[in-house]
Design an enzyme around this catalytic site. Sequence first.
Site, PDB file in Angstrom:
ATOM      1  CD  GLU A   7      -7.373   6.043   5.445  1.00 52.49           C
ATOM      2  OE1 GLU A   7      -6.354   6.716   5.692  1.00 52.49           O
ATOM      3  OE2 GLU A   7      -7.779   5.830   4.296  1.00 52.49           O
ATOM      4  CG  HIS A  35      -2.051   0.970   1.118  1.00 54.66           C
ATOM      5  ND1 HIS A  35      -3.374   0.577   1.103  1.00 54.66           N
ATOM      6  CD2 HIS A  35      -2.083   2.321   1.008  1.00 54.66           C
ATOM      7  CE1 HIS A  35      -4.157   1.633   1.005  1.00 54.66           C
ATOM      8  NE2 HIS A  35      -3.384   2.721   0.950  1.00 54.66           N
TER       9      HIS A  35
END
Length: 388
Positions: A218, A27
């Site tokens: 998130e 990521h």
Amino acid sequence: MTEPIFSADEAADVDIDFRSLPKVSLHDHLDGGLRPATIVELAAEVGHELPSTDPEALGRWFRESADSGSLVRYLETFDHTVAVMQTREGLFRVAKEFVEDLADDGVVYGEVRWAPEQHLARGLTLDEAVEAVQAGLDAGVEEVAAGGRPVQVGQLVTAMRHADRGQEIAELALRHRDRGVVGFDIAGAEDGFPPSRFKDAFTYLAEHQFPVTIHAGEAAGVDSIVDALVNGRALRLGHGVRIAEDIQVDFDAGAGDQQEPGQEQSSLAMVTLGRVASWVRVRGIPLECSPSSILQTGAIAPFGEGIGSHPFDLLYQTGFKVTINVDNRLMGGVTLSDEYELLVDTFDYDLDDLLEITLNAAEAAFLPLEEREALVEYITEGFQARES
């Protein structure tokens, strides 16, 4: 279901050269990993005005803006990086340097995600943008390999959640699947722009057996994760840390003498997984955790303040497939080695812990099975060499 979680008896005594460890990066945003000096030079070439033309001061501005607590100012940082990535030359250079920086940090396999639709302002087509980035990645791989540092890198082509180009970007990714693109992602404002907006695109990708990772858990909570798994058919979760909201921790459970059948006594707490958390854990769905980035974006707020409140250790200790990532190296001012060291300092991890977490990432890579197995073997041997 209920699982025990144990506290460490004592702090781990570790002396690790973090940069030398073979690492996997899953990521890592291309537009969040530029070198400040490169931004200054490319901005001059295209006539883009920056907050500072001094590389050191500019790097400091990016870090301070990301740490400001203002989402508006945080997003402003990407206005400047994307602005200098609108030409073939700009994309090529940024991608090439990206690979060099990965190799310098000990990364042996990396997936770089970026949104081609944001890089068309100066006349590039979507395909030309992808080809420019791939040429830069290939050049970077060739250069570092010549220096004796093997690294493999793949593109994650990303669609922006607030736009309506999901199908178009999915088709773009498939056109380049055998030319460097290894997966698909959606990014941008998570809250209010669920994966279900791109349901048809995700179905199309599934019909063509093309892997997907989705930013979820998130800025939004468990419902976002469910949407990513159901409508997005996500094989990995970008960040995913708010899965911890579906985990109940009872800090008094270990204090009594009575235990339920099948439960173990814990010196710290008893952990109960909700249905979504249990589903993610049992099926080994990898979580692309970025410790420092989550602090900057405030996603850690439901759990407390500071890295010590990060749910990473809770997730690791209870068997989730956590991985370590940087998200945006420029804005965070961190490398993957820095993130490894941060977790060791915070949670007393040792080399065996880091190996397990790194192998989680290797096994989650969007690679053919044989290549994943070879990557796992290479990393294991690399860690073992550092133990001797």
